[in-house]
Write a protein that holds these residues in place. Structure first.
Motif: not given
Length: 96
Positions: A5-7, A12-17
């Motif tokens: 769940e942590i990973i 999910h919360n890490t910004p992506k491009t």
């Protein structure tokens, strides 16, 4: 919260491009089915589930078959607008 769940939360919360995209390749089964009906384009699938199953391709030939089926239903400016809008909504959901 367990490690999985942590990973998952971190990803999910890490910004992506998005670095490269063929918009036709972002077509989801639900929209393909809807556009085939709207544009009266015959596709070899009777349901969204059949399309979804075809997306489990195993080689280049099976990938190209589903890719071209999707490309065939994209006819009008409205189709491309709908496709782009759906993609943008997924980007927002995936933090892109």
């Amino acid at each position: 919260m367990n490690d999985t769940e942590i990973i998952t939360n971190y990803i999910h919360n890490t910004p992506k491009t998005e670095l490269h995209l063929h918009i036709e390749g972002s077509l989801e089964p639900e929209l393909m089915f809807k556009l085939s009906k709207r544009n009266k384009i015959k596709i070899p699938f009777k349901s969204v589930d059949e399309i979804r199953s075809a997306y489990n391709f195993s080689n280049l030939d099976s990938f190209l078959k589903i890719y071209y089926q999707g490309s065939n239903v994209l006819i009008t400016e409205e189709d491309f607008f709908d496709l782009t809008w759906e993609y943008i909504l997924r980007c927002k959901q995936d933090n892109i």
